[in-house]
Design a protein around this motif. Structure first.
Motif, PDB file in Angstrom:
ATOM      1  N   ARG A 268       0.859  -1.187   0.000  1.00  0.00           N
ATOM      2  CA  ARG A 268       0.000   0.000   0.000  1.00  0.00           C
ATOM      3  C   ARG A 268       0.891   1.231   0.000  1.00  0.00           C
ATOM      4  O   ARG A 268       2.083   1.147   0.313  1.00  0.00           O
ATOM      5  CB  ARG A 268      -0.919   0.023   1.239  1.00  0.00           C
ATOM      6  N   HIS A 324     -10.468  -4.923  -1.382  1.00  0.00           N
ATOM      7  CA  HIS A 324      -9.705  -5.704  -2.359  1.00  0.00           C
ATOM      8  C   HIS A 324      -9.606  -7.181  -1.979  1.00  0.00           C
ATOM      9  O   HIS A 324      -8.843  -7.930  -2.588  1.00  0.00           O
ATOM     10  CB  HIS A 324      -8.296  -5.131  -2.519  1.00  0.00           C
ATOM     11  N   CYS A 326      -9.728 -11.002  -1.737  1.00  0.00           N
ATOM     12  CA  CYS A 326      -9.600 -11.864  -2.919  1.00  0.00           C
ATOM     13  C   CYS A 326     -10.928 -12.206  -3.590  1.00  0.00           C
ATOM     14  O   CYS A 326     -11.838 -12.744  -2.972  1.00  0.00           O
ATOM     15  CB  CYS A 326      -8.890 -13.159  -2.523  1.00  0.00           C
TER      16      CYS A 326
END
Ligand code: HEM
Length: 374
Positions: A268, A324, A326
């Motif tokens: 990130r 986000h 999976c």
């Protein structure tokens, strides 16, 4: 807690505790997944920036739109429709592996299962499997190129770039063929035709999506099947227990994801100066989120280094968390669970006949070779 590191290419802040990892992944307004923030030049190229024009890297409304399309295509019914084919593929690979010879668990077992699956899921010709395996192996090495650990190997960068170009050309041609002759039941046709809020994906978005699925879904699942077998070898008492009670297969797969996940960390970027556990991460700082460390945080998991297939409330972060998280988790679980169950039911012993060969890779547990005997 949060550890600043400044060794190779770029200074970075390493987030290790479960609670801190949760905070980072649940605060996309502070910590962005957008790789374009990584800057121009060598780093962006090594990470195949043209491949990262995709869902993981997307933020805000762009991500919301891509993810809605992804969710619509990756419905449980769609995933379940591949179960019979998967069962056949697993049975065929088991039959080969059970012949008593030493074999490479990665190339001759795990990868055969996952490549056969993704080929079917995408609706590609089965004859193209060896090529797809080659591509994913190269991209697996490349996408884990150390953004923070060490300088990049220019040969690897070039290999990745050429592979990306080859794949793009292949999928563009294939997509155009599918658009001219639409079919039912495969992902490429589905992504090319799905509409959200009256809009379809552009050609380059479909290509990015398809290549992301190959990249995100293939090496990860291959390594996880391999790691399940490595854990059976490392914990023989638990292996015996699992063979006696195959109902524990699915929890054992979750425990494999917790203890020996294929993805160790994800990246990130801090969008502003932000304080985490008493450390200030400056705006633009690269934040390395260690899922594998959080998954062994002793304040969350009792006996964190033990393989305990019967662990209750196994809230591991192996598939990430937040927006986000999976997209392919159900597909990955189905593949690993079926392979694991077949191994437990059909083998009396798994024997690793040599140490694993592990590719130098900062982000993935990338095992390239593991000789074994069933
Ligand atoms: C995202 C792990 C298999 C497709 C992620 C993320 C993790 C992960 C940790 C979050 C990345 C981030 O937040 O930066 C895994 C593991 C797998 C696996 C451990 C296998 C054991 C798959 C499969 C597919 C897939 C089989 C699809 C075929 C994706 C996609 C995303 C994603 C599309 C991006 C989602 C988004 O940005 O909204 N995966 N994955 N993954 N994964 Fe997986």
């Amino acid at each position: 807690g949060v550890v600043p590191l400044n060794p190779g290419v770029m200074p970075s802040w390493h987030v290790l505790r479960y609670a801190d990892v949760q905070k980072v992944l649940l605060s996309p307004e502070l910590f962005s997944s957008n790789r374009a923030l990584q800057g121009e030049g060598e780093l962006a190229e090594a990470n195949l920036s043209f491949l990262f024009n995709n869902m993981i890297s997307a933020t805000g409304d762009k991500h919301r739109r891509l993810r809605m399309i992804g969710n619509r295509v990756f419905m449980p019914k769609f995933i379940e429709s591949f179960r019979p084919a998967l069962a056949q593929v697993v049975a065929a690979q088991m039959a080969r592996a059970l012949q008593g010879h030493e074999f490479d668990l990665v190339e001759e077992f795990s990868a055969q299962i996952t490549v056969a699956m993704i080929t079917r899921v995408l609706g590609l010709p089965l004859a193209d499997m060896p090529q797809i395996r080659r591509w994913t192996a190269v991209l697996g090495d490349n996408s884990g190129a150390s953004t923070w650990l060490a300088a990049l190997d220019p040969e690897m960068v070039e290999r990745g770039r050429l592979t990306g170009l080859e794949m793009t050309a292949y999928f563009r041609e294939y997509l155009r063929e599918r658009q001219a002759n639409p079919r039912e039941g495969d992902l490429i046709s589905a992504f090319a035709s799905v509409e959200v809020e009256g809009e379809r994906l552009s050609e380059s978005e479909v290509l990015s999506m398809v290549m992301l699925l190959l990249l995100a879904g293939n090496e990860t699942t291959t390594n996880l099947i391999t790691n399940f077998v490595r854990l059976l070898d490392a914990f023989p008492e638990q292996a015996a227990r699992l063979r006696a009670d195959p109902e524990l297969t699915n929890p054992a797969v979750e425990e494999t994801i917790r203890l020996r996940n294929s993805i160790r960390n994800i990246d990130r970027f801090a969008l502003e100066d932000v304080e985490l556990s008493g450390v200030t991460i400056p705006k633009g700082g690269l934040v390395v989120v260690w899922l594998s460390a959080a998954n062994r945080d002793p304040s969350v998991f009792e006996a964190p280094d033990a393989f305990r297939p019967d662990r209750t409330a196994n809230r591991h972060l192996g598939f990430g968390l937040g927006m986000h998280m999976c997209l392919g988790a159900a597909l990955a679980r189905m593949e690993v669970q079926l392979a694991a169950r077949a191994i437990l039911e059909q083998t009396a012993l798994v024997e690793l006949t040599a140490p694993p060969v592990v590719a130098q890779n900062a982000n993935f547990d990338n095992i390239t070779r593991q000789m074994a005997r069933f």
